[in-house]
Design an enzyme around this catalytic site. Structure first.
Site, PDB file in Angstrom:
ATOM      1  N   GLU A   1      -5.008  -6.760  14.719  1.00 26.78           N
ATOM      2  CA  GLU A   1      -4.479  -5.450  14.320  1.00 26.78           C
ATOM      3  C   GLU A   1      -5.598  -4.405  14.363  1.00 26.78           C
ATOM      4  O   GLU A   1      -5.368  -3.230  14.613  1.00 26.78           O
ATOM      5  CB  GLU A   1      -3.840  -5.504  12.925  1.00 26.78           C
ATOM      6  CG  GLU A   1      -2.905  -4.328  12.644  1.00 26.78           C
ATOM      7  CD  GLU A   1      -2.117  -4.466  11.338  1.00 26.78           C
ATOM      8  OE1 GLU A   1      -2.708  -4.269  10.262  1.00 26.78           O
ATOM      9  OE2 GLU A   1      -0.905  -4.737  11.389  1.00 26.78           O
TER      10      GLU A   1
ATOM     11  N   LYS B   1       9.072  -0.659  14.449  1.00 24.75           N
ATOM     12  CA  LYS B   1       9.689  -0.272  13.167  1.00 24.75           C
ATOM     13  C   LYS B   1      10.727   0.824  13.402  1.00 24.75           C
ATOM     14  O   LYS B   1      11.841   0.779  12.867  1.00 24.75           O
ATOM     15  CB  LYS B   1       8.620   0.268  12.203  1.00 24.75           C
ATOM     16  CG  LYS B   1       7.682  -0.767  11.615  1.00 24.75           C
ATOM     17  CD  LYS B   1       6.737  -0.092  10.622  1.00 24.75           C
ATOM     18  CE  LYS B   1       5.599  -0.997  10.201  1.00 24.75           C
ATOM     19  NZ  LYS B   1       4.582  -0.327   9.393  1.00 24.75           N
TER      20      LYS B   1
ATOM     21  N   LYS C   1       0.843  -1.198   0.000  1.00 22.26           N
ATOM     22  CA  LYS C   1       0.000   0.000   0.000  1.00 22.26           C
ATOM     23  C   LYS C   1       0.879   1.250   0.000  1.00 22.26           C
ATOM     24  O   LYS C   1       0.671   2.172  -0.774  1.00 22.26           O
ATOM     25  CB  LYS C   1      -0.931  -0.028   1.216  1.00 22.26           C
ATOM     26  CG  LYS C   1      -1.850   1.163   1.299  1.00 22.26           C
ATOM     27  CD  LYS C   1      -2.815   1.051   2.468  1.00 22.26           C
ATOM     28  CE  LYS C   1      -3.540   2.377   2.644  1.00 22.26           C
ATOM     29  NZ  LYS C   1      -4.491   2.373   3.752  1.00 22.26           N
TER      30      LYS C   1
ATOM     31  N   GLU D   1      10.342  -4.777   4.724  1.00 23.02           N
ATOM     32  CA  GLU D   1      10.424  -6.169   4.269  1.00 23.02           C
ATOM     33  C   GLU D   1      10.189  -6.270   2.764  1.00 23.02           C
ATOM     34  O   GLU D   1      10.919  -6.949   2.032  1.00 23.02           O
ATOM     35  CB  GLU D   1       9.362  -7.018   4.991  1.00 23.02           C
ATOM     36  CG  GLU D   1       9.582  -7.192   6.477  1.00 23.02           C
ATOM     37  CD  GLU D   1       8.903  -6.124   7.324  1.00 23.02           C
ATOM     38  OE1 GLU D   1       8.702  -4.986   6.836  1.00 23.02           O
ATOM     39  OE2 GLU D   1       8.583  -6.426   8.493  1.00 23.02           O
TER      40      GLU D   1
ATOM     41  N   GLY E   1      -4.938  -1.767   4.878  1.00 20.83           N
ATOM     42  CA  GLY E   1      -4.133  -2.896   4.409  1.00 20.83           C
ATOM     43  C   GLY E   1      -4.817  -4.236   4.612  1.00 20.83           C
ATOM     44  O   GLY E   1      -4.873  -5.080   3.716  1.00 20.83           O
ATOM     45  N   ARG E   2      -5.363  -4.451   5.825  1.00 20.70           N
ATOM     46  CA  ARG E   2      -5.956  -5.754   6.119  1.00 20.70           C
ATOM     47  C   ARG E   2      -7.350  -5.914   5.524  1.00 20.70           C
ATOM     48  O   ARG E   2      -8.015  -6.937   5.735  1.00 20.70           O
ATOM     49  CB  ARG E   2      -5.967  -5.992   7.631  1.00 20.70           C
ATOM     50  CG  ARG E   2      -6.584  -4.856   8.437  1.00 20.70           C
ATOM     51  CD  ARG E   2      -6.227  -4.990   9.919  1.00 20.70           C
ATOM     52  NE  ARG E   2      -6.705  -3.865  10.717  1.00 20.70           N
ATOM     53  CZ  ARG E   2      -6.029  -2.733  10.874  1.00 20.70           C
ATOM     54  NH1 ARG E   2      -4.868  -2.552  10.263  1.00 20.70           N
ATOM     55  NH2 ARG E   2      -6.523  -1.763  11.636  1.00 20.70           N
TER      56      ARG E   2
ATOM     57  N   HIS F   1      -5.178 -33.160  16.911  1.00 25.87           N
ATOM     58  CA  HIS F   1      -4.050 -33.981  17.366  1.00 25.87           C
ATOM     59  C   HIS F   1      -2.934 -33.132  17.955  1.00 25.87           C
ATOM     60  O   HIS F   1      -1.796 -33.591  18.087  1.00 25.87           O
ATOM     61  CB  HIS F   1      -3.540 -34.840  16.208  1.00 25.87           C
ATOM     62  CG  HIS F   1      -4.582 -35.818  15.756  1.00 25.87           C
ATOM     63  ND1 HIS F   1      -4.721 -37.068  16.301  1.00 25.87           N
ATOM     64  CD2 HIS F   1      -5.584 -35.692  14.852  1.00 25.87           C
ATOM     65  CE1 HIS F   1      -5.739 -37.691  15.733  1.00 25.87           C
ATOM     66  NE2 HIS F   1      -6.287 -36.871  14.854  1.00 25.87           N
TER      67      HIS F   1
END
Ligand code: F6P
Length: 528
Positions: free
Chosen positions: A338, A497, A195, A201, A252-253, A369
């Site tokens: 978030e 950050k 965005k 990253e 973003g999400r 399991h």
């Protein structure tokens, strides 16, 4: 706006919880009311929801609806859907719902949205028709990764054979280093999804991809790199000319419906991508129009508040009984935690109650399991959300029946439990023959009365998946609105950050002066 704890319903809910809610017993509730399943189940587009195995009765429902009304939930929802400023701390509207409104709808930014959508889908079809492109690598993180990474395998049955989708997100070089050796420059399309087009990253991985591409003799960046971003200028600066934009009112999400969905569109095609949008839009209409009592996202959001703030449950486990939904819990972690992991309200006041639960899970039956032991017999009560899909997209009918039986059985076991007396009358396993029968019965008993919700999809299709994701978005908004928080900012990711940016030069300078003793000690060991 009234915050949840300033309402009469909140006080009434507290009284109701103390008087009946705390001791509520699901087994007795079903015994008392043969119509409980019908009374506590809801039909929404693409999703049927059984809420009857939750710790609620009609009185709980009544007061929770009162809470929603007193907090002005319907008018707040309408204002958000109309594009009223809903993200004040970032000074932005919240309009991801506009991304799935059909062409020509009276929805904000409709013409712009469809212009980009048409262009993005035409490009996706062009890539699909290009036999030379066998590998598509999406480079992005958080909301620029998790949506496509979750949806593409979920809709595997709708994907084109002979094309591989890769997702690279982590700044850890192991991530991209694992993918690059599988590629050939002439056959690869890199999509740089960000965005902001500034995320550390993503920029590091995009630079690594570009360097690899050139080192391998790749030519024609314009053909082999595309970008999806609101920062078209930065993408151009990076050397990418094929860019699909979106807008700052898409969080973003909440962005898989925008150009960020390009990998999905390449995987499933334009028509199926439009069906994904249509499913989400159908859920938007349901959220906007269904009365609160029949409104599934609202009901789930209310239940979340009931569990978090009255029962004090701190987490919720998501158990999708569909291997294709393996990444759904990770997707929901960003969506919910978030969005609602905040400790101040919109006015900056410290909240006196809990907000986002921890959301976690694994696909069934794998989770059974691993950690289901704790769900059944642990000291904490953790509501579970089962997602069952009636029709399988494979021909292994027997395995699908087993999968569904497992899902139903787990929900049943959580609710019914088993008393020590029942366990005592069971045949004890041979290995335990020496243990006192009563002691063993206590180990083999289950408290039961553990709540769960079952979401049932007819089939996992672009439409039903779109509806399911939108259901979660609106449910998260509902609890966030009742808690009085801004569900659309994420200031909590900024400090780390900034500190990372401050630490980075110290790796070269080796200067640890002024750091706290722990960070300095660790840095010294890393540099030694
Ligand atoms: O982790 C913080 C965050 O800003 C998320 O909200 C976002 O989805 C992610 O980083 C990626 O951001 P961008 O799409 O700008 O690269």
């Amino acid at each position: 706006m009234t915050r949840c704890d300033g309402t009469e319903a909140w006080v009434a809910l507290r009284g109701h919880f103390e008087a009946q809610g705390r001791e509520f017993d699901l087994r007795q509730a079903f015994a008392r009311d043969p119509g409980r399943f019908a009374s506590f189940s809801l039909e929404a587009p693409g999703v049927f929801a059984d809420l009857s195995k939750n710790l609620v009765d009609m009185a709980t429902q009544h007061w929770l609806l009162g809470l929603a009304n007193e907090c002005g939930l319907p008018s707040r929802r309408d204002a958000m859907l109309a594009g009223g400023m809903a993200n004040a701390t970032e000074g932005r509207a919240v309009l991801h719902t506009a991304l799935r409104a059909p062409k020509g709808a009276a929805s904000p930014f409709n013409a712009e949205v469809h212009k980009v959508l048409d262009a993005m889908l035409a490009y996706a079809e062009q890539v699909r028709a290009d036999a030379a492109i066998t590998d598509i690598v999406n480079i992005g993180i958080g909301g620029s990764d998790l949506g496509p990474q979750m949806v593409v395998p979920a809709l595997h049955a709708f994907t084109q054979p002979g094309r591989r989708l890769h997702f690279v997100s982590n700044v850890d070089g192991h991530d991209i280093a694992r993918v690059l050796p599988q590629l050939k420059p002439a056959n690869t399309l890199f999509i740089v999804a960000s965005k902001t087009f500034t995320t550390q990253e993503t920029m590091a991985n995009a630079l690594a991809a570009k360097a690899w591409f050139e080192a391998q003799g790749g030519t024609d960046i314009a053909r082999h790199f595309a970008a999806t971003t609101t920062n078209v200028k930065a993408a151009a600066g990076f050397g990418i000319s094929t860019t699909f934009g979106f807008w700052d009112w898409v969080g973003g999400r909440y962005s898989l419906w925008s150009a960020i969905g390009l990998p999905i569109a390449i995987a499933i095609g334009a028509e199926n991508f439009r069906a994904l949008l249509a499913g989400a839009h159908a859920m938007d209409r349901h959220f906007a129009e269904a009365p609160l009592a029949q409104n599934l996202p609202v009901q789930l959001g209310l239940l979340d508040v009931w569990y978090r703030n009255f029962h004090g449950f701190t987490s919720r486990s998501v158990a999708p009984y569909h291997q294709g939904l393996a990444r759904l819990p990770a997707y929901l972690q960003q969506l919910e935690m978030e969005s609602n992991g905040k400790c101040v309200d919109e006015l900056g006041q410290r909240l006196p109650y809990g907000t986002s639960p921890v959301v976690w899970g694994e696909p069934g039956t794998n989770g059974q399991h691993a950690y289901f032991q704790m769900l059944h017999q642990g000291t904490d009560v953790i509501p579970v959300e089962f997602i069952l899909v009636k029709q399988a997209a494979h021909g292994l009918a027997d395995q699908h029946t087993k999968l569904l039986a497992n899902g139903l059985a787990q929900a049943q076991a959580l609710m019914l439990g088993k008393t020590a007396d029942e366990a005592r009358h069971e045949k004890a396993p041979t290995a335990a023959a020496d243990i006192d029968r009563d002691v063993l019965a206590r180990h083999r008993s289950f408290p039961g009365n553990r709540p769960s919700t079952t979401l049932l999809l007819e089939a996992l299709t672009p439409f039903s998946l779109g509806a399911l994701i939108a259901l979660y978005e609106h449910r998260v908004w509902t609890s966030g609105a009742l808690w009085g928080i801004n569900s659309f900012d994420q200031w909590g990711v900024e400090l780390g950050k900034a500190l990372c940016n401050a630490l980075l030069p110290r790796f070269a300078s080796r200067d640890t002066a002024g750091l706290d003793a722990s960070t300095a000690g660790l840095l010294k060991r890393l540099l030694a």
